[in-house]
Design a protein around this motif. Structure first.
Motif, PDB file in Angstrom:
ATOM      1  N   ASN A   1      17.745  38.890 -21.194  1.00  0.00           N
ATOM      2  CA  ASN A   1      17.880  37.765 -22.119  1.00  0.00           C
ATOM      3  C   ASN A   1      18.237  38.258 -23.516  1.00  0.00           C
ATOM      4  O   ASN A   1      19.163  37.745 -24.164  1.00  0.00           O
TER       5      ASN A   1
ATOM      6  N   ARG B   1      21.726  39.568 -23.736  1.00  0.00           N
ATOM      7  CA  ARG B   1      22.713  38.485 -23.666  1.00  0.00           C
ATOM      8  C   ARG B   1      23.009  37.939 -25.066  1.00  0.00           C
ATOM      9  O   ARG B   1      24.169  37.707 -25.426  1.00  0.00           O
TER      10      ARG B   1
ATOM     11  N   PRO C   1      25.754  37.065 -16.982  1.00  0.00           N
ATOM     12  CA  PRO C   1      25.404  38.219 -17.806  1.00  0.00           C
ATOM     13  C   PRO C   1      25.632  39.539 -17.069  1.00  0.00           C
ATOM     14  O   PRO C   1      25.597  39.595 -15.837  1.00  0.00           O
TER      15      PRO C   1
END
Length: 234
Positions: free
Chosen positions: A66, A69, A33
């Protein structure tokens, strides 16, 4: 003052298995990422309008990384807000809306839990936070609060492990709380949902048409953490 969470409410927040998609092998891990920015904005476009989120990567880098992503992989596109929880106390609008990914094949691995006692990002009106089963199980599902709900903040003094951990807040709504309220006000099915979630499911889920990063306003800088009040006696 910290509000106690009723068994039904805590069950509603915790009982995500009732809403989870059938278990399937998680999607292969993609490329590494991108670095997490101190602050980022994301626009969720729905048929009812746009919700613009401001994410605090400086204080909640795991949760923000997160979420971004999924955004960058466009895995939220076409997903839905499916839940509208109305609290049985206080003045409306109160409660939350919840959305996310119901297809397990589109999920990345779960992430480590970031408690509010660590990040300083508390559960106020407009806060975005990650839904989960137990701490450390969060993936893509998230909720947006219509009102303050400090019972979802971490309580290190609690005897219950879930209450100790709380939920992982990681930003807030910068624009579009009127859209959040429109979604919250949609009709709910009296029969859909299981257990404590029964009656909280939207009769017609609201689609996320696109979920994209958007430029930061020039005057916005990295956010400061919300101060956490010291425990009594300190």
């Amino acid at each position: 003052m910290r509000f106690a969470v009723s068994a039904a409410l805590m069950g509603a927040m915790m009982s995500m298995p009732a809403m989870a998609a059938p278990a399937r092998k998680a999607a292969p891990v993609a490329a590494k990422p991108a670095p997490v920015p101190d602050v980022a904005r994301v626009a969720i476009t729905t048929p009812m309008g746009v919700i613009t989120l401001e994410l605090d990567g400086k204080h909640a880098p795991i949760s923000v990384g997160n979420f971004l992503r999924y955004v960058d992989a466009r895995r939220f596109d076409g997903m839905v807000f499916f839940r509208s929880m109305h609290l049985p106390w206080g003045d409306p609008p109160n409660g939350l809306i919840q959305g996310g990914i119901r297809d397990a094949a589109k999920l990345f691995p779960p992430i480590a839990h970031e408690p509010t006692s660590q990040t300083g990002i508390l559960h106020k009106a407009g806060t975005i936070s990650l839904a989960r089963h137990q701490p450390g199980s969060a993936t893509a599902d998230f909720f947006i609060l219509l009102s303050e709900l400090s019972s979802l903040d971490a309580d290190p003094k609690a005897t219950d492990p879930d209450a100790q951990a709380g939920f992982a807040a990681f930003g807030h709504v910068a624009e579009g709380m009127d859209v959040v309220r429109k979604i919250w006000e949609q009709d709910r099915s009296p029969t859909a949902g299981e257990g404590a979630m029964k009656g909280q499911m939207l009769a017609t889920p609201v689609k996320m048409l696109t979920v994209r990063r958007v430029p930061m306003p020039a005057a916005v800088s990295a956010p400061a953490a919300t101060p956490v009040a010291p425990a009594a006696g300190q």
